[in-house]
Design a protein around this motif. Structure first.
Motif, PDB file in Angstrom:
ATOM      1  N   LEU A  33      14.782  42.694 -18.236  1.00 31.45           N
ATOM      2  CA  LEU A  33      14.257  41.859 -17.247  1.00 31.45           C
ATOM      3  C   LEU A  33      15.105  40.439 -17.621  1.00 31.45           C
ATOM      4  CD1 LEU A  33      12.295  41.924 -14.900  1.00 31.45           C
ATOM      5  CD2 LEU A  33      10.789  41.184 -16.134  1.00 31.45           C
ATOM      6  N   ALA A  34      15.611  40.054 -18.838  1.00 30.88           N
ATOM      7  CA  ALA A  34      15.946  38.933 -19.332  1.00 30.88           C
ATOM      8  C   ALA A  34      17.592  39.086 -18.680  1.00 30.88           C
ATOM      9  CB  ALA A  34      16.182  38.890 -20.692  1.00 30.88           C
ATOM     10  N   THR A  35      18.171  39.825 -18.480  1.00 29.11           N
ATOM     11  CA  THR A  35      19.409  39.930 -17.985  1.00 29.11           C
ATOM     12  C   THR A  35      19.179  39.740 -16.372  1.00 29.11           C
ATOM     13  OG1 THR A  35      20.169  41.668 -19.454  1.00 29.11           O
ATOM     14  CG2 THR A  35      21.187  41.313 -17.490  1.00 29.11           C
ATOM     15  N   HIS A  36      18.221  40.299 -16.073  1.00 28.38           N
ATOM     16  CA  HIS A  36      18.220  40.108 -14.340  1.00 28.38           C
ATOM     17  C   HIS A  36      17.816  38.933 -13.876  1.00 28.38           C
ATOM     18  CE1 HIS A  36      17.101  41.309 -10.081  1.00 28.38           C
ATOM     19  NE2 HIS A  36      15.888  40.936 -10.446  1.00 28.38           N
ATOM     20  N   PHE A  37      17.116  38.262 -14.914  1.00 28.16           N
ATOM     21  CA  PHE A  37      16.715  36.685 -14.623  1.00 28.16           C
ATOM     22  C   PHE A  37      17.978  36.045 -14.611  1.00 28.16           C
ATOM     23  CE2 PHE A  37      15.362  32.521 -15.910  1.00 28.16           C
ATOM     24  CZ  PHE A  37      14.355  32.150 -15.059  1.00 28.16           C
ATOM     25  N   HIS A 165       3.147  45.794 -21.337  1.00 30.17           N
ATOM     26  CA  HIS A 165       3.723  44.661 -21.761  1.00 30.17           C
ATOM     27  C   HIS A 165       3.410  43.767 -20.495  1.00 30.17           C
ATOM     28  CE1 HIS A 165       5.484  46.582 -25.267  1.00 30.17           C
ATOM     29  NE2 HIS A 165       6.659  46.958 -24.288  1.00 30.17           N
ATOM     30  N   LEU A 166       3.078  42.453 -20.691  1.00 27.10           N
ATOM     31  CA  LEU A 166       2.474  41.466 -19.874  1.00 27.10           C
ATOM     32  C   LEU A 166       3.766  40.752 -19.412  1.00 27.10           C
ATOM     33  CD1 LEU A 166       0.108  40.234 -18.237  1.00 27.10           C
ATOM     34  CD2 LEU A 166       0.006  38.621 -20.210  1.00 27.10           C
ATOM     35  N   VAL A 167       3.942  40.585 -18.143  1.00 23.28           N
ATOM     36  CA  VAL A 167       5.151  39.898 -17.266  1.00 23.28           C
ATOM     37  C   VAL A 167       4.445  38.802 -16.528  1.00 23.28           C
ATOM     38  CG1 VAL A 167       7.001  39.763 -16.101  1.00 23.28           C
ATOM     39  CG2 VAL A 167       6.611  41.672 -17.354  1.00 23.28           C
ATOM     40  N   VAL A 168       5.003  37.426 -16.892  1.00 21.18           N
ATOM     41  CA  VAL A 168       4.451  36.290 -16.202  1.00 21.18           C
ATOM     42  C   VAL A 168       5.619  35.439 -15.726  1.00 21.18           C
ATOM     43  CG1 VAL A 168       2.824  34.271 -16.225  1.00 21.18           C
ATOM     44  CG2 VAL A 168       2.495  36.243 -17.787  1.00 21.18           C
ATOM     45  N   SER A 169       5.666  35.070 -14.632  1.00 23.96           N
ATOM     46  CA  SER A 169       6.712  34.202 -13.728  1.00 23.96           C
ATOM     47  C   SER A 169       6.170  33.359 -12.791  1.00 23.96           C
ATOM     48  CB  SER A 169       7.705  35.240 -13.556  1.00 23.96           C
ATOM     49  OG  SER A 169       9.006  34.382 -13.051  1.00 23.96           O
ATOM     50  N   THR A 170       7.045  32.527 -12.558  1.00 19.47           N
ATOM     51  CA  THR A 170       6.715  31.489 -11.283  1.00 19.47           C
ATOM     52  C   THR A 170       8.009  31.995 -10.092  1.00 19.47           C
ATOM     53  OG1 THR A 170       8.621  30.229 -12.191  1.00 19.47           O
ATOM     54  CG2 THR A 170       6.416  29.152 -12.210  1.00 19.47           C
ATOM     55  N   ASP A 171       8.448  33.066 -10.402  1.00 20.50           N
ATOM     56  CA  ASP A 171       9.266  33.889  -9.703  1.00 20.50           C
ATOM     57  C   ASP A 171       8.640  35.321  -9.083  1.00 20.50           C
ATOM     58  OD1 ASP A 171      11.362  35.200  -8.126  1.00 20.50           O
ATOM     59  OD2 ASP A 171      12.859  34.503  -9.080  1.00 20.50           O
ATOM     60  N   ALA A 172       8.161  35.529  -7.941  1.00 24.67           N
ATOM     61  CA  ALA A 172       7.341  36.751  -7.607  1.00 24.67           C
ATOM     62  C   ALA A 172       8.240  37.797  -7.701  1.00 24.67           C
ATOM     63  CB  ALA A 172       6.934  36.543  -6.086  1.00 24.67           C
ATOM     64  N   GLU A 173       9.421  37.768  -7.382  1.00 22.82           N
ATOM     65  CA  GLU A 173      10.619  39.039  -7.245  1.00 22.82           C
ATOM     66  C   GLU A 173      10.878  39.338  -8.581  1.00 22.82           C
ATOM     67  OE1 GLU A 173      11.441  40.656  -4.400  1.00 22.82           O
ATOM     68  OE2 GLU A 173      10.072  39.308  -3.468  1.00 22.82           O
ATOM     69  N   ILE A 174      10.885  38.410  -9.422  1.00 21.37           N
ATOM     70  CA  ILE A 174      11.032  38.972 -10.906  1.00 21.37           C
ATOM     71  C   ILE A 174       9.990  39.724 -11.214  1.00 21.37           C
ATOM     72  CG2 ILE A 174      11.239  38.030 -13.369  1.00 21.37           C
ATOM     73  CD1 ILE A 174      13.939  37.742 -11.958  1.00 21.37           C
ATOM     74  N   VAL A 175       8.694  39.480 -11.070  1.00 18.14           N
ATOM     75  CA  VAL A 175       7.633  40.249 -11.632  1.00 18.14           C
ATOM     76  C   VAL A 175       7.430  41.603 -10.772  1.00 18.14           C
ATOM     77  CG1 VAL A 175       5.101  40.348 -11.690  1.00 18.14           C
ATOM     78  CG2 VAL A 175       6.391  37.969 -12.061  1.00 18.14           C
ATOM     79  N   LYS A 176       7.886  41.501  -9.420  1.00 16.42           N
ATOM     80  CA  LYS A 176       7.919  42.825  -8.941  1.00 16.42           C
ATOM     81  C   LYS A 176       8.978  43.552  -9.592  1.00 16.42           C
ATOM     82  CE  LYS A 176       6.125  41.206  -4.500  1.00 16.42           C
ATOM     83  NZ  LYS A 176       6.577  40.719  -3.032  1.00 16.42           N
ATOM     84  N   GLN A 177      10.391  43.042  -9.958  1.00 17.97           N
ATOM     85  CA  GLN A 177      11.339  44.069 -10.503  1.00 17.97           C
ATOM     86  C   GLN A 177      10.888  44.504 -11.805  1.00 17.97           C
ATOM     87  OE1 GLN A 177      14.303  43.879  -8.975  1.00 17.97           O
ATOM     88  NE2 GLN A 177      15.245  45.298 -10.306  1.00 17.97           N
TER      89      GLN A 177
END
Length: 250
Positions: A33-37, A165-177
């Motif tokens: 997810l870090a790479t995708h972000f 693991h918990l995922v939190v973001s201001t980007d909805a698509e990143i969380v869905k990913q």
């Protein structure tokens, strides 16, 4: 901004967890997810929290009224997006100098809860007026503190990946990913801590999970709302001598 926190640090609510078959992946494995972000956000930075997870944020495409801030103080890492309106009052309250900003205030507010209690966490978060969302990770105590303002002014989302693991973001698509259908908007007017879980700081009532249904009729995550039919703890004792009918109070 993005935070992925190991389940040993932040145990997400059971209702937020869905099976891996619903599109969730491992957000931490191989830095997925870090790479995708980083690939989808220019001028991005990734802060490795070792086995506890990672933080990431980008300085590009910011809303000038809701800027992103990051700071580290005494092994307390904090991502903040938004604006605090009563910043002068809070600087004085927490003994901060004139150069302190919003992220400094959040870190000091958390330190007050951790070291100088007992202060109700609800009272501390309620005292922050403005539009904001933030994620704080304390490497010393291996705990986290997450909150959103009462109006949900800053888009804020969370979910659980395939490994819990918990995922939190201001980007909805990143969380869905990372989380597939195990994702939803972070409830406004609420905060989450490693020790206390998800709580509302505006209402004494319990929170209940309500299924989110997509256009095809499938459940895709949960939203959390205040349950008007419940209250935390016992109601306050009525005043002696009151003429009110207190039989309805219990």
């Amino acid at each position: 901004m993005l935070a992925v926190l190991n389940k040993s640090v932040a145990k997400s609510p059971v209702e937020l967890q869905q099976s891996p078959q619903n599109g969730a992946v491992s957000a931490l494995k191989d830095g997925f997810l870090a790479t995708h972000f980083s690939s989808s956000h220019s001028a991005s930075f990734v802060i490795n929290l070792a086995s506890s997870g990672f933080f990431a944020y980008s300085s590009s495409r910011q809303n000038p009224l809701l800027p992103r801030l990051f700071a580290v103080v005494d092994d307390m890492f904090c991502l903040f997006e938004g604006h605090i309106e009563n910043i002068a009052v809070l600087k004085q309250q927490y003994g901060l100098n004139k150069t302190a900003n919003e992220v400094s205030i959040v870190i000091e507010a958390y330190r007050t809860l951790r070291d100088r209690g007992p202060y109700p966490a609800e009272q501390v978060v309620r005292g922050i007026a403005g539009r904001f969302a933030f994620v704080l990770f304390d490497a010393t105590s291996q705990s986290t503190f997450i909150a959103s303002d009462v109006d949900g002014s800053v888009p804020f989302f969370w979910g659980t990946d395939a490994e819990g693991h918990l995922v939190v973001s201001t980007d909805a698509e990143i969380v869905k990913q990372g989380c597939g259908k195990s994702s939803s908007p972070f409830p406004k007017g609420c905060f989450f801590t490693s020790s206390g879980g998800l709580r509302s700081y505006e209402h004494p009532n319990e929170l209940k999970a309500v299924p989110r249904v997509d256009s095809s009729g499938e459940v895709c995550g949960m939203t959390f709302k205040v349950d008007e039919g419940s209250r935390k703890g016992k109601p306050a004792m009525p005043r002696v001598g009151s003429d009110a009918n207190w039989s309805l109070h219990y």
